[in-house]
Design a protein around this motif. Sequence first.
Motif, PDB file in Angstrom:
ATOM      1  N   LYS A 221      40.822  35.725  47.298  1.00  0.00           N
ATOM      2  CA  LYS A 221      41.679  36.253  48.345  1.00  0.00           C
ATOM      3  C   LYS A 221      41.378  37.749  48.425  1.00  0.00           C
ATOM      4  N   VAL A 222      41.639  38.330  49.551  1.00  0.00           N
ATOM      5  CA  VAL A 222      41.415  39.763  49.728  1.00  0.00           C
ATOM      6  C   VAL A 222      42.753  40.378  50.122  1.00  0.00           C
TER       7      VAL A 222
ATOM      8  N   LYS B 228      45.593  43.030  51.463  1.00  0.00           N
ATOM      9  CA  LYS B 228      45.675  43.793  52.712  1.00  0.00           C
ATOM     10  C   LYS B 228      45.000  45.160  52.533  1.00  0.00           C
ATOM     11  N   HIS B 229      45.256  45.776  51.401  1.00  0.00           N
ATOM     12  CA  HIS B 229      44.645  47.081  51.102  1.00  0.00           C
ATOM     13  C   HIS B 229      43.118  46.976  51.102  1.00  0.00           C
ATOM     14  N   ALA B 230      42.581  45.951  50.450  1.00  0.00           N
ATOM     15  CA  ALA B 230      41.121  45.780  50.380  1.00  0.00           C
ATOM     16  C   ALA B 230      40.534  45.496  51.765  1.00  0.00           C
ATOM     17  N   ILE B 231      41.235  44.711  52.577  1.00  0.00           N
ATOM     18  CA  ILE B 231      40.760  44.435  53.947  1.00  0.00           C
ATOM     19  C   ILE B 231      40.662  45.740  54.729  1.00  0.00           C
ATOM     20  N   GLU B 232      41.690  46.573  54.601  1.00  0.00           N
ATOM     21  CA  GLU B 232      41.669  47.871  55.293  1.00  0.00           C
ATOM     22  C   GLU B 232      40.490  48.723  54.832  1.00  0.00           C
ATOM     23  N   ARG B 233      40.235  48.749  53.521  1.00  0.00           N
ATOM     24  CA  ARG B 233      39.131  49.547  52.985  1.00  0.00           C
ATOM     25  C   ARG B 233      37.784  49.002  53.460  1.00  0.00           C
ATOM     26  N   LEU B 234      37.628  47.687  53.478  1.00  0.00           N
ATOM     27  CA  LEU B 234      36.381  47.093  53.955  1.00  0.00           C
ATOM     28  C   LEU B 234      36.135  47.459  55.415  1.00  0.00           C
ATOM     29  N   GLN B 235      37.177  47.414  56.220  1.00  0.00           N
ATOM     30  CA  GLN B 235      37.049  47.745  57.644  1.00  0.00           C
ATOM     31  C   GLN B 235      36.786  49.238  57.847  1.00  0.00           C
ATOM     32  N   GLU B 236      37.548  50.084  57.156  1.00  0.00           N
ATOM     33  CA  GLU B 236      37.380  51.536  57.269  1.00  0.00           C
ATOM     34  C   GLU B 236      35.963  51.969  56.911  1.00  0.00           C
ATOM     35  N   ARG B 237      35.416  51.334  55.899  1.00  0.00           N
ATOM     36  CA  ARG B 237      34.120  51.737  55.371  1.00  0.00           C
ATOM     37  C   ARG B 237      32.970  50.916  55.947  1.00  0.00           C
ATOM     38  N   ASN B 238      33.309  50.067  56.917  1.00  0.00           N
ATOM     39  CA  ASN B 238      32.313  49.240  57.595  1.00  0.00           C
ATOM     40  C   ASN B 238      31.454  48.432  56.611  1.00  0.00           C
ATOM     41  N   ILE B 239      32.120  47.804  55.651  1.00  0.00           N
ATOM     42  CA  ILE B 239      31.435  46.995  54.638  1.00  0.00           C
ATOM     43  C   ILE B 239      31.532  45.536  55.057  1.00  0.00           C
ATOM     44  N   THR B 240      30.388  44.882  55.168  1.00  0.00           N
ATOM     45  CA  THR B 240      30.385  43.450  55.469  1.00  0.00           C
ATOM     46  C   THR B 240      29.746  42.717  54.297  1.00  0.00           C
ATOM     47  N   ILE B 241      30.377  41.629  53.933  1.00  0.00           N
ATOM     48  CA  ILE B 241      29.899  40.808  52.825  1.00  0.00           C
ATOM     49  C   ILE B 241      29.729  39.391  53.361  1.00  0.00           C
TER      50      ILE B 241
ATOM     51  N   ILE C 135      41.336  43.601  44.967  1.00  0.00           N
ATOM     52  CA  ILE C 135      42.400  44.601  45.076  1.00  0.00           C
ATOM     53  C   ILE C 135      41.976  45.756  45.973  1.00  0.00           C
ATOM     54  N   THR C 136      40.759  46.238  45.778  1.00  0.00           N
ATOM     55  CA  THR C 136      40.269  47.335  46.601  1.00  0.00           C
ATOM     56  C   THR C 136      38.756  47.268  46.703  1.00  0.00           C
ATOM     57  N   ALA C 137      38.215  48.010  47.662  1.00  0.00           N
ATOM     58  CA  ALA C 137      36.775  48.014  47.900  1.00  0.00           C
ATOM     59  C   ALA C 137      36.328  49.390  48.353  1.00  0.00           C
ATOM     60  N   MET C 138      35.119  49.727  47.992  1.00  0.00           N
ATOM     61  CA  MET C 138      34.512  50.984  48.460  1.00  0.00           C
ATOM     62  C   MET C 138      33.013  50.794  48.553  1.00  0.00           C
ATOM     63  N   ASP C 139      32.369  51.634  49.353  1.00  0.00           N
ATOM     64  CA  ASP C 139      30.917  51.500  49.437  1.00  0.00           C
ATOM     65  C   ASP C 139      30.292  52.100  48.183  1.00  0.00           C
ATOM     66  N   ARG C 140      29.029  51.756  47.928  1.00  0.00           N
ATOM     67  CA  ARG C 140      28.382  52.163  46.681  1.00  0.00           C
ATOM     68  C   ARG C 140      28.222  53.672  46.575  1.00  0.00           C
ATOM     69  N   LEU C 141      27.980  54.366  47.669  1.00  0.00           N
ATOM     70  CA  LEU C 141      27.849  55.824  47.609  1.00  0.00           C
ATOM     71  C   LEU C 141      29.159  56.462  47.159  1.00  0.00           C
TER      72      LEU C 141
END
Length: 124
Positions: A44-45, A47-60, A102-108
Amino acid sequence: MKQMNSIQRIPYHPPFQPTKQVKQATTASFMEQLQVAVSKQQLKVSKHAIERLQERNITISDEEWQQITDIVSEAHEKGVRQPLVLIEQAALIVNAKNATVITAMDRLEAKAQIFTNIDGTIIL
């Protein structure tokens, strides 16, 4: 009159005692069913992680999500509760017990971070 005492004997059948082979087959069958049920569980992802994925334009991709799900499940079986999962384009912190990102960020962005409250790292 002559009274006849007749006692009707009922044969005794002990309770069913499965053989070792039956016990093993039942256990194996249960374990197989449990593995199938667990393997179908998807992450499951939050809400916070979904927002971070969208903000940072991360697609998996779906394939990557399945790989992450499998490895997090394996890590949880080994006692890891909250791993940091590093994939090519992102870093994810996952609650393995609840199977939730819980959360996501790009590698940089992840290069300049200090990660706390994790007890394992998974590099894919």
